[in-house]
Design an enzyme around this catalytic site. Structure first.
Site, short mmCIF file in Angstrom:
data_model
loop_
_atom_site.label_atom_id
_atom_site.label_comp_id
_atom_site.label_asym_id
_atom_site.label_seq_id
_atom_site.Cartn_x
_atom_site.Cartn_y
_atom_site.Cartn_z
N GLY A 71 0.80 -1.22 0.00
CA GLY A 71 0.00 0.00 0.00
C GLY A 71 0.83 1.27 0.00
O GLY A 71 0.50 2.24 -0.68
N GLN A 179 -7.54 -0.69 3.39
CA GLN A 179 -8.35 -1.29 4.47
C GLN A 179 -9.70 -1.79 3.95
O GLN A 179 -10.36 -2.59 4.62
CB GLN A 179 -8.57 -0.27 5.59
CG GLN A 179 -7.31 0.08 6.36
CD GLN A 179 -6.81 -1.04 7.28
OE1 GLN A 179 -7.57 -1.94 7.67
NE2 GLN A 179 -5.54 -1.00 7.62
N SER A 199 -3.37 -3.73 -0.75
CA SER A 199 -2.24 -4.42 -0.14
C SER A 199 -2.67 -5.83 0.26
O SER A 199 -3.81 -6.06 0.66
CB SER A 199 -1.81 -3.63 1.10
OG SER A 199 -0.72 -4.26 1.72
N THR A 237 12.38 -7.38 -10.87
CA THR A 237 11.91 -8.75 -11.06
C THR A 237 10.68 -9.00 -10.19
O THR A 237 10.66 -8.66 -9.01
CB THR A 237 13.03 -9.75 -10.71
OG1 THR A 237 14.14 -9.46 -11.56
CG2 THR A 237 12.59 -11.19 -10.92
N CYS A 332 1.61 1.70 11.81
CA CYS A 332 2.68 2.47 11.17
C CYS A 332 3.02 3.71 11.95
O CYS A 332 3.99 4.38 11.65
CB CYS A 332 2.25 2.86 9.76
SG CYS A 332 1.27 1.60 9.01
N1 PLP Z 1 -2.97 2.75 3.64
C1 PLP Z 1 -3.70 2.33 4.68
C2 PLP Z 1 -5.07 2.87 4.85
C3 PLP Z 1 -3.19 1.38 5.57
O1 PLP Z 1 -3.93 0.98 6.60
C4 PLP Z 1 -1.88 0.89 5.35
C5 PLP Z 1 -1.27 -0.06 6.31
O2 PLP Z 1 -1.58 -0.06 7.48
C6 PLP Z 1 -1.15 1.36 4.25
C7 PLP Z 1 -1.72 2.30 3.42
C8 PLP Z 1 0.23 0.86 3.96
O3 PLP Z 1 0.16 -0.43 3.41
P1 PLP Z 1 1.43 -1.39 3.43
O4 PLP Z 1 1.62 -1.83 4.83
O5 PLP Z 1 1.07 -2.50 2.50
O6 PLP Z 1 2.59 -0.59 2.91
#
Ligand code: PLP
Length: 383
Positions: A71, A179, A199, A237, A332
């Protein structure tokens, strides 16, 4: 000690069927899909079959799907790629204050490079202010980026309406569907979205793989240059095992979506109602999905609550000591202490925002587990 996982918005375990589908691509079927021999062609076909699978699920053409590392990359690729292809004539971005940091920090980076950004406020439930959105779009707007569903409070935005606004103003519309995908229907044509990012690890697929959809009339600059894989949009790749696993996870999530949705809504509402009964000072953050008129406006697996005067971080710690995985915000942003920008963005005061607990559930979670979590919370809050 029990091990109860209520942090499914952060990531999910890899489904057994997904793992089985992936395993051959680490061993016998290890060939590089760029090769010309038979084994390479089989790997290439596996990637193309996965592309077709994802495309079908979201109502897109296979030529509109590009695989990514997840994502974060997808959000970066689409927002930067769109702005880079349209600036200097169009160098303005419209987004919301409650986006994931993959979007917000990309916008901040572009601001440093000279872009201007309008951050649209939301109401107390996290719904984007449509009037402000409309008024913010101008002839210099390169992209509107509004998430389909929020990772902290579960708010499901009215992306269909945003799509209509963007179309009428001839501005490309990107939606972070990380999400939403696999949990609620995401059909790019029905919703009128030009670009999405998704994702794999949020839907029982492997980490480090995802995809973007880019409507085929749009031209965006690639961020990664190299051997021209993914038709030049994302060189490198291909992560064949990851891609194949992602497609299987998406297929399974799609097949079971209605049942999973119904079950998670029931469990989610059971937990919210019990918490309200057990605690005087518990507050639900985000849409009140226990009310009939708001029932479809929150992700089925999302609960976000504040216990007045108790730190969210300490609740998470205490739950962890009792074998329960939960979160006080998005995974995150865990390294960044302090109240979440999403909770502050919907207008909660610092105290309520700092006392938030996110429980994110999925169909494997049981009502017994929910009862155990509630009994632990009773103990912790009393302390
Ligand atoms: N966007 C949203 C709304 C998310 O909840 C997340 C991950 O928590 C991401 C983007 C990032 O995705 P990824 O962990 O695959 O980089």
């Amino acid at each position: 000690m029990k091990n109860i996982y209520f942090d499914n918005a952060a990531t999910t375990f890899v489904d057994g069927k997904v793992l089985d589908t992936m395993l051959p691509y680490f061993s016998d079927e290890f060939a590089n899909p760029g090769g010309s021999y038979t084994a390479a062609k089989r790997a290439k076909k596996a990637v193309e079959d996965a592309r077709e699978c994802i495309a079908k699920i979201i109502g897109a053409k296979t030529s509109e799907i590009y695989f990514t590392s997840g994502g974060t990359e997808g959000d970066n690729m689409l927002i930067k790629g769109m702005v880079y292809s349209l600036r200097p004539y169009r160098n303005h971005i419209v987004t919301s204050v409650i986006e994931h940091n993959a979007v917000l920090n990309t916008c901040k980076y572009l601001e440093k490079q000279g872009s201007s950004v309008s951050y649209i406020p939301t109401d107390k439930y996290g719904f984007v202010d449509m009037n402000r959105l409309k008024r913010s779009i101008n002839r210099h707007t390169a992209i509107v980026s509004i998430m389909m569903a929020n990772n902290e409070i579960g708010t499901i935005e009215n992306v269909e309406e945003i799509g209509r606004i963007c179309r009428s103003m001839k501005v490309p519309f990107h939606s972070d569907c990380v999400q939403a995908f696999g949990h609620i229907p995401v059909n790019v044509n029905k919703l009128g979205i030009d670009m999405i990012s998704i994702s794999s690890h949020k839907i029982h697929g492997p980490k480090g793989v995802g995809a973007v959809y880019i409507k085929d009339n749009l031209s965006i600059y690639p961020l990664i240059h190299g051997g021209n894989q993914e038709r030049g949009m994302r060189s490198g790749t291909e992560n064949v095992a990851g891609i194949v696993g992602f497609a299987m996870a998406a297929k399974l999530a799609h097949e079971k979506m209605t049942d999973n949705y119904m079950y998670c809504c029931r469990l989610r509402n059971y937990i919210i109602n019990r918490l309200r009964k057990e605690f005087d000072d518990v507050m639900l953050n985000g849409p009140d999905c226990t009310m009939e008129k708001m029932s479809g406006t929150r992700l089925p697996g999302n609960i976000n609550i504040s216990f007045q005067g108790v730190s969210g971080y300490s609740i998470v710690d205490e739950l962890s000591k009792r074998g329960i995985c939960s979160s006080s915000g998005s995974a995150c942003s865990q390294s960044k202490k302090g109240p979440s920008h999403v909770l502050m963005g919907i207008g909660l005061g610092e105290e309520r925002a700092s006392s938030a607990l996110r429980l994110s559930i999925e169909p494997e979670n049981t009502f017994d587990e929910a009862d155990y979590v509630i009994s632990c919370l009773k103990e912790i809050i009393k302390q």
